[in-house]
Design a protein around this motif. Structure first.
Motif, mmCIF file in Angstrom:
data_model
loop_
_atom_site.group_PDB
_atom_site.id
_atom_site.type_symbol
_atom_site.label_atom_id
_atom_site.label_comp_id
_atom_site.label_asym_id
_atom_site.label_seq_id
_atom_site.Cartn_x
_atom_site.Cartn_y
_atom_site.Cartn_z
ATOM 1 N N ALA A 384 0.836 -1.205 0.000
ATOM 2 C CA ALA A 384 0.000 0.000 0.000
ATOM 3 C C ALA A 384 0.867 1.250 0.000
ATOM 4 C CB ALA A 384 -0.928 -0.006 1.214
ATOM 5 N N ASP A 385 2.002 1.217 0.703
ATOM 6 C CA ASP A 385 2.919 2.356 0.701
ATOM 7 C C ASP A 385 3.490 2.603 -0.694
ATOM 8 O OD1 ASP A 385 2.616 2.722 3.450
ATOM 9 O OD2 ASP A 385 4.303 1.409 3.928
ATOM 10 N N ILE A 386 3.832 1.516 -1.377
ATOM 11 C CA ILE A 386 4.374 1.655 -2.735
ATOM 12 C C ILE A 386 3.311 2.194 -3.681
ATOM 13 C CG2 ILE A 386 5.534 0.475 -4.631
ATOM 14 C CD1 ILE A 386 7.093 0.657 -1.910
ATOM 15 N N LYS A 387 2.103 1.705 -3.544
ATOM 16 C CA LYS A 387 0.995 2.212 -4.366
ATOM 17 C C LYS A 387 0.795 3.703 -4.131
ATOM 18 C CE LYS A 387 -3.927 1.564 -5.329
ATOM 19 N NZ LYS A 387 -5.168 0.815 -4.988
ATOM 20 N N GLN A 388 0.858 4.122 -2.872
ATOM 21 C CA GLN A 388 0.701 5.527 -2.514
ATOM 22 C C GLN A 388 1.812 6.375 -3.152
ATOM 23 O OE1 GLN A 388 -0.336 5.594 1.613
ATOM 24 N NE2 GLN A 388 -0.089 7.808 1.811
ATOM 25 N N LEU A 389 3.030 5.848 -3.139
ATOM 26 C CA LEU A 389 4.162 6.531 -3.772
ATOM 27 C C LEU A 389 3.912 6.724 -5.265
ATOM 28 C CD1 LEU A 389 7.217 7.475 -3.844
ATOM 29 C CD2 LEU A 389 7.755 5.050 -4.299
ATOM 30 N N ILE A 390 3.511 5.667 -5.936
ATOM 31 C CA ILE A 390 3.314 5.734 -7.387
ATOM 32 C C ILE A 390 2.173 6.691 -7.736
ATOM 33 C CG2 ILE A 390 2.774 4.410 -9.457
ATOM 34 C CD1 ILE A 390 5.541 3.846 -8.160
#
Length: 404
Positions: A384-390
């Motif tokens: 979820a953190d990576i998705k938020q970054l992207i």
């Protein structure tokens, strides 16, 4: 919230935070915060000096932490563990005291172009003091110093090799088990900056056979203000002290002084016992998670972040195309957008990344950029953190250029 984030009060207070600045500092779990608070509530006193019970308890806490740290990194003796404020102080200590011991005019010091300023400027200053030469090693396209590069730069004047184990920009790890024996075969003393390595993998200084190893507590879930220098006893015994004052002395008269035995010769003044206790608790915390699990999660998330960013045509990623080998560090730029603007707008989406030169200006110039963005991952991060970054990268691109 994943169960790992639940160990961290900052994550519990802000459940939508995508904290991706772990290469700068990690968040602190409850058990570390509680250990430090408990020390100050129950055992706080000046260690080593007092003959009363509370001082003895503080001394025990201080020395028991040293023993735990020695065991954690595979040091032969607890006396080879020196407390400092951080990796920067550890590296400054080595550069000052070791150069006093070893360097003569025209001698050579080898470092890499990838070094953090903390492992570059001290050697620059040492070279100036002793009229020695600072020689740089340059990495291949994957951020690796090859054995050929090292052999090519070694001369009969080379006295010291000082390298980062894992780059704080490229995330690349040097093959120390190949490089250190080459240096030792030429009687070169080897110092390793392990600040970016020890949060991500198990370190055994005896197996590496490095002569010195430095790291900070705050990058491995411990409090700020506590660092470690490991050094082989034979060098620490011979090196002059870095700081002078209380506790590091044996005997003082009006004109001369003799110095205390190891490790106290290098620990002048009142020490950060609470920080040492916190570092010991952080070691317990890491071991409760297990490095296998840490490596598994960080490798998966590094790969995911790199893959997702690389799909965007306006993104430049620095370092290896094998994102699984980035050890949690993904350095990138968005075309025609300054990294400071990127980092600022990331925050509007509750994403914390770093933008700048990352205390590695010579490396930035080597990479043909002045600044870059850096997302750095810990095991408590998740998809979820990576998705938020992207999603935030796409928003920033649209904000500046009106296109996705």
């Amino acid at each position: 919230m994943n169960r790992y984030k639940n160990y961290f009060p900052i994550m519990r207070r802000n459940s939508t935070l995508a904290y991706l600045d772990n290469a700068a500092t990690t968040q602190k779990p409850d058990m570390v915060i509680d250990a430090v608070a408990d020390y100050y509530r129950r055992e706080n006193a000046n260690p080593l000096r007092g003959l009363y019970e509370l001082s003895q308890k503080a001394t025990d806490a201080y020395e028991n932490a040293r023993k735990k740290i020695a065991e954690f990194i595979g040091a032969a003796k607890a006396q080879e563990i020196i407390y400092t404020r951080n990796a920067s102080e550890s590296l400054n200590l080595i550069a000052f005291s070791l150069s006093e011991l070893l360097l003569q005019p025209d001698d050579e010091i080898l470092i890499s172009i990838m070094e953090h300023h903390s492992n570059m400027i001290p050697w620059q200053q040492a070279a100036k003091r002793h009229k020695a030469k600072l020689i740089y090693l340059y990495p291949n396209e994957d951020g690796i110093i090859t054995t050929a590069e090292l052999k090519n730069k070694i001369s009969d004047k080379t006295k010291i090799l000082s390298l980062t184990q894992i780059s704080n920009v490229l995330g690349s790890e040097q093959n120390l088990k190949e490089l250190i024996p080459i240096a030792h075969a030429h009687n070169i003393v080897v110092s390793i900056d392990g600040a970016q390595a020890i949060p991500h993998e198990k370190i055994d200084v005896s197996s590496l056979d490095c002569d010195f190893y430095s790291f900070s507590g705050h990058k491995m879930y411990a409090p700020m203000g506590i660092g470690i220098l490991y050094g082989k006893e034979k060098y620490l015994e011979a090196m002059p002290p870095f700081l002078t004052g209380g506790e590091m002395i044996d005997y003082v008269d009006e004109q001369t002084a003799t110095f205390a035995e190891l490790p106290y010769k290098f620990e002048a003044g009142t020490q950060n016992v609470g920080g040492a206790v916190g570092l010991a608790a952080a070691i317990d915390f890491i071991e409760s998670i297990g490095y296998n699990k840490i490596i598994e999660r960080e490798t998966e998330l590094s790969h995911l972040a790199g893959e997702e960013l690389s799909k965007l045509p306006y993104i430049t990623i620095y370092g290896s195309n094998n994102f699984s080998a980035h050890h949690g560090v993904i350095a990138f730029n968005i075309e025609n957008i300054h990294p400071h603007d990127v980092a600022s707008l990331m925050d509007s989406g509750n994403v914390a990344i770093r933008g700048g030169h990352h205390c590695a200006q010579p490396l930035m110039r080597f990479l043909k950029c002045n600044f870059c963005c850096r997302a750095s991952i810990a095991f408590y991060n998740d998809k979820a953190d990576i998705k938020q970054l992207i999603e935030q990268v796409k928003y920033i691109r649209s904000y500046f250029h009106g296109v996705k």
